[in-house]
Write an enzyme that holds these catalytic residues in place. Structure first.
Site, PDB file in Angstrom:
ATOM      1  N   ASN A 285       1.298  -0.992  -0.324  1.00  0.00           N
ATOM      2  CA  ASN A 285      -0.241   0.171   0.105  1.00  0.00           C
ATOM      3  C   ASN A 285       0.679   1.452  -0.080  1.00  0.00           C
ATOM      4  O   ASN A 285       2.054   1.159   1.252  1.00  0.00           O
ATOM      5  CB  ASN A 285      -0.892  -0.063   1.499  1.00  0.00           C
ATOM      6  CG  ASN A 285      -1.751   1.250   1.644  1.00  0.00           C
ATOM      7  OD1 ASN A 285      -1.851   2.099  -0.023  1.00  0.00           O
ATOM      8  ND2 ASN A 285      -2.512   1.131   2.556  1.00  0.00           N
TER       9      ASN A 285
ATOM     10  N   GLY B 200       2.453   1.881  10.541  1.00  0.00           N
ATOM     11  CA  GLY B 200       3.968   3.242  10.551  1.00  0.00           C
ATOM     12  C   GLY B 200       4.068   3.501  11.976  1.00  0.00           C
ATOM     13  O   GLY B 200       4.955   4.453  12.248  1.00  0.00           O
TER      14      GLY B 200
ATOM     15  N   SER C  60       3.440  -2.192  10.217  1.00  0.00           N
ATOM     16  CA  SER C  60       4.496  -2.440  10.304  1.00  0.00           C
ATOM     17  C   SER C  60       5.662  -4.270  10.213  1.00  0.00           C
ATOM     18  O   SER C  60       6.721  -4.521  10.277  1.00  0.00           O
ATOM     19  CB  SER C  60       5.302  -1.849  12.010  1.00  0.00           C
ATOM     20  OG  SER C  60       5.012  -0.422  12.238  1.00  0.00           O
TER      21      SER C  60
ATOM     22  N   GLU D   6      -5.416  -4.650  10.449  1.00  0.00           N
ATOM     23  CA  GLU D   6      -3.862  -3.982  10.652  1.00  0.00           C
ATOM     24  C   GLU D   6      -5.011  -3.485  11.724  1.00  0.00           C
ATOM     25  O   GLU D   6      -5.601  -2.210  11.802  1.00  0.00           O
ATOM     26  CB  GLU D   6      -4.348  -2.717   9.429  1.00  0.00           C
ATOM     27  CG  GLU D   6      -4.332  -3.652   8.121  1.00  0.00           C
ATOM     28  CD  GLU D   6      -3.602  -2.656   7.331  1.00  0.00           C
ATOM     29  OE1 GLU D   6      -2.316  -2.650   6.418  1.00  0.00           O
ATOM     30  OE2 GLU D   6      -3.635  -1.653   7.115  1.00  0.00           O
TER      31      GLU D   6
ATOM     32  N   HIS E  54      -9.638   1.181   5.113  1.00  0.00           N
ATOM     33  CA  HIS E  54      -8.251   1.506   6.022  1.00  0.00           C
ATOM     34  C   HIS E  54      -8.024   2.137   6.413  1.00  0.00           C
ATOM     35  O   HIS E  54      -9.350   2.980   6.186  1.00  0.00           O
ATOM     36  CB  HIS E  54      -7.003   1.931   3.824  1.00  0.00           C
ATOM     37  CG  HIS E  54      -5.505   1.334   5.075  1.00  0.00           C
ATOM     38  ND1 HIS E  54      -5.138   3.208   5.980  1.00  0.00           N
ATOM     39  CD2 HIS E  54      -4.752   0.723   4.695  1.00  0.00           C
ATOM     40  CE1 HIS E  54      -4.347   2.645   6.159  1.00  0.00           C
ATOM     41  NE2 HIS E  54      -3.800   1.617   5.911  1.00  0.00           N
TER      42      HIS E  54
ATOM     43  N   LYS F 163      -0.124   4.462  -0.509  1.00  0.00           N
ATOM     44  CA  LYS F 163      -0.186   5.086  -0.070  1.00  0.00           C
ATOM     45  C   LYS F 163      -0.094   6.535  -0.794  1.00  0.00           C
ATOM     46  O   LYS F 163      -0.169   6.196  -1.704  1.00  0.00           O
ATOM     47  CB  LYS F 163      -0.261   5.539   1.554  1.00  0.00           C
ATOM     48  CG  LYS F 163      -0.141   4.303   2.813  1.00  0.00           C
ATOM     49  CD  LYS F 163       0.018   4.481   3.778  1.00  0.00           C
ATOM     50  CE  LYS F 163      -0.486   3.277   4.627  1.00  0.00           C
ATOM     51  NZ  LYS F 163      -0.672   2.975   6.281  1.00  0.00           N
TER      52      LYS F 163
ATOM     53  N   GLU G 151      -6.273   5.034   7.980  1.00  0.00           N
ATOM     54  CA  GLU G 151      -6.439   5.921   7.443  1.00  0.00           C
ATOM     55  C   GLU G 151      -7.356   6.806   6.961  1.00  0.00           C
ATOM     56  O   GLU G 151      -7.982   7.696   6.714  1.00  0.00           O
ATOM     57  CB  GLU G 151      -5.605   6.233   6.638  1.00  0.00           C
ATOM     58  CG  GLU G 151      -3.704   5.958   7.862  1.00  0.00           C
ATOM     59  CD  GLU G 151      -2.886   5.458   6.712  1.00  0.00           C
ATOM     60  OE1 GLU G 151      -2.326   5.286   5.574  1.00  0.00           O
ATOM     61  OE2 GLU G 151      -1.637   5.167   7.256  1.00  0.00           O
TER      62      GLU G 151
HETATM   63  P1  13P Z   1       3.168   0.225   7.833  1.00  0.00           P
HETATM   64  O1  13P Z   1       4.078  -1.405   6.845  1.00  0.00           O
HETATM   65  O2  13P Z   1       3.765   1.498   7.172  1.00  0.00           O
HETATM   66  O3  13P Z   1       3.121   0.209   9.164  1.00  0.00           O
HETATM   67  O4  13P Z   1       1.807   0.231   7.086  1.00  0.00           O
HETATM   68  C1  13P Z   1       0.619  -0.841   6.397  1.00  0.00           C
HETATM   69  C2  13P Z   1      -0.506  -0.611   6.079  1.00  0.00           C
HETATM   70  O5  13P Z   1      -1.294   0.459   6.638  1.00  0.00           O
HETATM   71  C3  13P Z   1      -0.393  -1.123   5.025  1.00  0.00           C
HETATM   72  O6  13P Z   1      -1.801  -0.389   4.713  1.00  0.00           O
END
Ligand code: 13P
Length: 260
Positions: free
Chosen positions: A15, A181, A221, A175, A103, A17, A105
């Site tokens: 992803n 992150g 992560s 997740e 997601h 982002k 976010e």
């Molecule tokens: P990270 O791997 O940067 O923690 O992000 C995970 C994520 O949100 C994937 O959709």
């Protein structure tokens, strides 16, 4: 009866982002494509979740036999006067096969709730896009021991009203928001415990056979150093990768965690 997880699709999805310019994205896709081409075992499905404007170009760059493309969102309407939105049909015709929906976010910054996400899931399916449906609790909810309840509600609202034939197209991504992150990964036990719970809930709703065939990915992560341990769990079928998907070698390190 013993169910072997190898019967399910094993998936490593990136992803990206809101990262990478178009050129950087195409370069990254090219590098991932060429570094995975030689892998003998293409049993791991590789998916690149790119920004909308990268989709068509990245789709042309990769070998579609083993690198698939995903969008990170789609509109909740099929077409029309919705300035700034991108429809599921446009995404599909740009060359994507998957769309990441729900997601954390999107839930947090764009107030996407269960009802809206359910609409998007249905529109994606109508347009032959497979949703990668995300769920996961925030830290407070885990501290209050509400994580199972939260994830169950997200699944019930987002995907559990689909007919069986449609649900079979869904990939679930667990997740935990506190692991995204942050560098703080869920432990292998925490991941397995939640993935097992999710599979049980799917079994209650759709039966054991569909539950056993559903790929459930872990996100938060995930990196080359911890992927092997996470993926070795019976109910963890791969990962949805943020930060580590932005570098071809890190992403490859996660893909090969399945293959050693
Ligand atoms: P990270 O791997 O940067 O923690 O992000 C995970 C994520 O949100 C994937 O959709």
């Amino acid at each position: 009866m013993i169910i072997y997880k190898s019967m399910r699709k094993r998936i490593v999805a990136g992803n990206w982002k809101m990262n990478k310019t178009l050129k950087e994205g195409v370069d990254l896709a090219n590098e991932i494509n060429s570094k995975t081409e030689h892998l003998k075992d293409h049993s791991v499905k590789i998916i690149l979740g790119t920004p909308f404007i990268h989709l068509a170009e990245v789709a042309k760059t990769v070998n579609p036999a083993y690198v698939k493309i995903a969008a990170q969102n789609c509109a909740a309407w099929s077409h029309g006067a919705y300035t700034g939105e991108v429809s599921a049909e446009m995404i599909r015709l740009a060359g994507a096969e998957y769309v990441i929906l729900g997601h954390s976010e999107r839930r947090k910054y764009f107030n996407e709730d269960g009802e809206l996400l359910n609409t998007k899931v249905k529109l994606a399916l109508e347009n032959m896009l497979k949703p990668i449906f995300c769920c996961g609790e925030v830290l407070e909810e885990r501290k209050e021991n509400k994580h199972f309840e939260v994830v169950k509600t997200q699944l019930e609202e987002g995907v559990f009203n689909l007919p069986e034939e449609d649900f079979k197209e869904i990939v679930i991504a667990y997740e935990p928001v506190w692991a995204i992150g942050t560098g703080e990964t869920a432990t292998s036990e925490q991941a397995q415990e939640m993935h097992h719970f999710i599979r049980q809930e799917i079994a209650k709703k759709y039966g054991q056979s569909i539950a056993d065939d559903t790929s459930i990915l872990y996100g938060g992560s995930c990196k080359p150093s911890n992927a092997k341990e996470l993926f070795s769990n019976e109910d963890v079928d791969g990962g949805l990768i943020g930060g580590a998907s932005l570098n071809a070698d890190d992403f490859l390190g996660i893909i090969t965690a399945f293959q050693d």
